[in-house]
Design an enzyme around this catalytic site. Structure first.
Site, short mmCIF file in Angstrom:
data_model
loop_
_atom_site.label_atom_id
_atom_site.label_comp_id
_atom_site.label_asym_id
_atom_site.label_seq_id
_atom_site.Cartn_x
_atom_site.Cartn_y
_atom_site.Cartn_z
N LYS A 47 0.84 -1.21 0.00
CA LYS A 47 0.00 0.00 0.00
C LYS A 47 0.88 1.26 0.00
O LYS A 47 2.08 1.18 0.29
CB LYS A 47 -0.90 -0.02 1.24
CG LYS A 47 -0.14 0.02 2.56
CD LYS A 47 -1.04 -0.34 3.74
CE LYS A 47 -0.29 -0.25 5.07
NZ LYS A 47 -1.05 -0.85 6.18
N TYR A 259 18.66 28.16 10.40
CA TYR A 259 17.49 28.94 10.83
C TYR A 259 17.36 28.97 12.35
O TYR A 259 17.59 27.96 13.02
CB TYR A 259 16.22 28.35 10.25
CG TYR A 259 16.02 28.64 8.78
CD1 TYR A 259 15.93 29.96 8.31
CD2 TYR A 259 15.92 27.61 7.85
CE1 TYR A 259 15.74 30.22 6.97
CE2 TYR A 259 15.72 27.86 6.51
CZ TYR A 259 15.64 29.17 6.07
OH TYR A 259 15.44 29.43 4.74
C1 LIG Z 1 -0.32 -1.82 6.88
C2 LIG Z 1 -0.92 -3.09 7.30
C3 LIG Z 1 -0.15 -4.26 7.39
C4 LIG Z 1 1.37 -4.25 7.25
O1 LIG Z 1 1.91 -3.77 8.46
P1 LIG Z 1 3.48 -3.65 8.74
O2 LIG Z 1 3.54 -3.19 10.15
O3 LIG Z 1 4.00 -2.64 7.79
O4 LIG Z 1 4.07 -4.99 8.53
C5 LIG Z 1 -0.80 -5.47 7.64
N1 LIG Z 1 -2.15 -5.49 7.84
C6 LIG Z 1 -2.92 -4.38 7.81
C7 LIG Z 1 -4.38 -4.48 8.06
C8 LIG Z 1 -2.32 -3.14 7.55
O5 LIG Z 1 -3.08 -2.03 7.54
#
Ligand SMILES: *Cc1c(COP(=O)(O)O)cnc(C)c1O
Length: 363
Positions: A47, A259
């Site tokens: 994702k 800054y």
């Molecule tokens: C993002 C997500 C994962 C992956 O999680 P990681 O901590 O990056 O391994 C797995 N399951 C769901 C439902 C998620 O939203």
């Protein structure tokens, strides 16, 4: 006061900052995850454009390494992934199903991960098909409650491919929430004999075999982050930023850098100005205790991170800096820099700026 050095540190300073993604390390991390969960299938969560690393090359490499199941967040991401991976890949959409979207899912062969009774009803009314059921076991984000799940009519289970839940505290192994969610998940599964089950993200894989079930869903571990540690172990860092040194200057004791004049040189310092800043994703908050690398040498950030520039204290290493003309960020320092900035490695990944040219090694 010495005059600033107007001569570029080296010719390679002319090339802007690049994001280098090590696909061999990605493959290595996938095989670490599969060997940690030998009795489960290992999906890949890609994702948010594979956590900012570009889903197409990442998912293609994982597919070629034997991964057949992928999770993304939205149907738009799913459609793009389908195009990249072809018809065989199983693609799950984590953000659920919304009424009216059946054709969008079916058209690209996407499997919705359905997380509410209303959307499950709408899905079946619009034609149904393969879906995954998301049950909430304590996170209170997406998912049917345990009671709603146990009360589901049989007709609503038609097409059910996978029952899953998500852990709230898997980055904190001793947290009692882990065992509590595991127990609730077992209770739910009694109502779904024969249906594959999935609970573990990366942290869940690391919690051990009790958490693995039929399918594990790691994301961040693939990309070289151990969510329970600032070190990448047992994973290998997948990305680093290679940034030009635009200038090297000598700053006398008592002068300030950057800054807000927040950083005061306690003694004469040699400062490299790197062409990498918060527009590229380096948090502004990294100024307090962030680090970079000069070859293998760990060197501290000195002064507030600017939009396009960051000052690094390279005192004692000037000759080497002039020779290479480049500095590295993230890599093995990703976890510590995230911690120093009050955030987590996940956020640094997805914040990597679009200005960074992506380069993929180890194909
Ligand atoms: C993002 C997500 C994962 C992956 O999680 P990681 O901590 O990056 O391994 C797995 N399951 C769901 C439902 C998620 O939203």
């Amino acid at each position: 006061m010495k005059t600033p050095d107007a001569i570029p540190a080296s010719n390679s300073a002319s090339e802007p900052a690049r994001l280098i993604v090590d696909l061999a390390a990605l493959r290595h991390n996938y095989s670490v995850l599969t060997s940690l969960a030998p009795n489960a299938r290992c999906a890949a969560v890609v994702k948010a454009d594979a956590y900012g690393l570009d889903a197409e090359p990442i998912a293609t490499v994982l597919r070629d390494a034997g991964c057949t199941e992928f999770f993304i967040a939205t149907p738009q991401e799913g459609a793009a992934l389908r195009k990249a991976l072809g018809p065989a890949a199983v693609i799950y959409v984590l953000n659920g199903f919304q009424a009216g979207l059946h054709a969008a899912f079916a058209g690209h062969g996407l499997i919705p991960v359905i997380g509410s009774s209303d959307s499950l009803r709408a899905f079946h009314q619009e034609g149904g098909g393969a879906f995954a059921l998301h049950v909430d076991t304590g996170m209170n984000r997406l998912g049917l409650t345990v009671d709603e799940t146990l009360a589901l009519p049989a007709a609503h289970k038609a097409g059910l491919h996978l029952v899953m839940s998500h852990l709230a505290c898997s980055d904190d192994p001793p947290h009692p929430m882990n065992a509590r969610q595991l127990a609730r998940f077992h209770d739910v599964l009694k109502a779904f004999p024969g249906i594959p089950a999935s609970l573990a993200n990366t942290g869940g894989v690391l919690l051990g075999p009790d958490y693995h079930f039929d399918l594990v869903r790691p994301g961040v571990g693939l990309y070289g982050i151990n969510p329970a540690s600032q070190s990448a172990e047992p994973f290998r860092p997948v990305l680093h930023v290679d940034a030009p040194i635009l200038q090297i200057r000598s700053v006398p004791a008592g002068d300030t850098i950057g800054y807000g004049a927040r950083y005061v040189a306690q003694s004469e310092r040699t400062i490299a100005i790197a062409g990498f800043g918060y527009a590229d994703g380096l948090p502004r908050a990294a100024w307090q205790s962030g680090t970079a690398r000069l070859g293998g040498i760990c060197v501290p950030v000195a002064g507030m991170v600017s939009m396009d520039l960051t000052a690094i204290d390279i005192t004692g290493h000037e000759a080497f800096a002039r020779e290479t003309g480049r500095m590295q960020f993230y890599g093995e320092d990703l976890g510590p820099v995230a911690g120093a900035s009050g955030t987590i490695g996940y956020e640094l990944l997805v914040r990597l700026g679009s200005r960074l040219k992506r380069e993929y090694s180890g194909r």
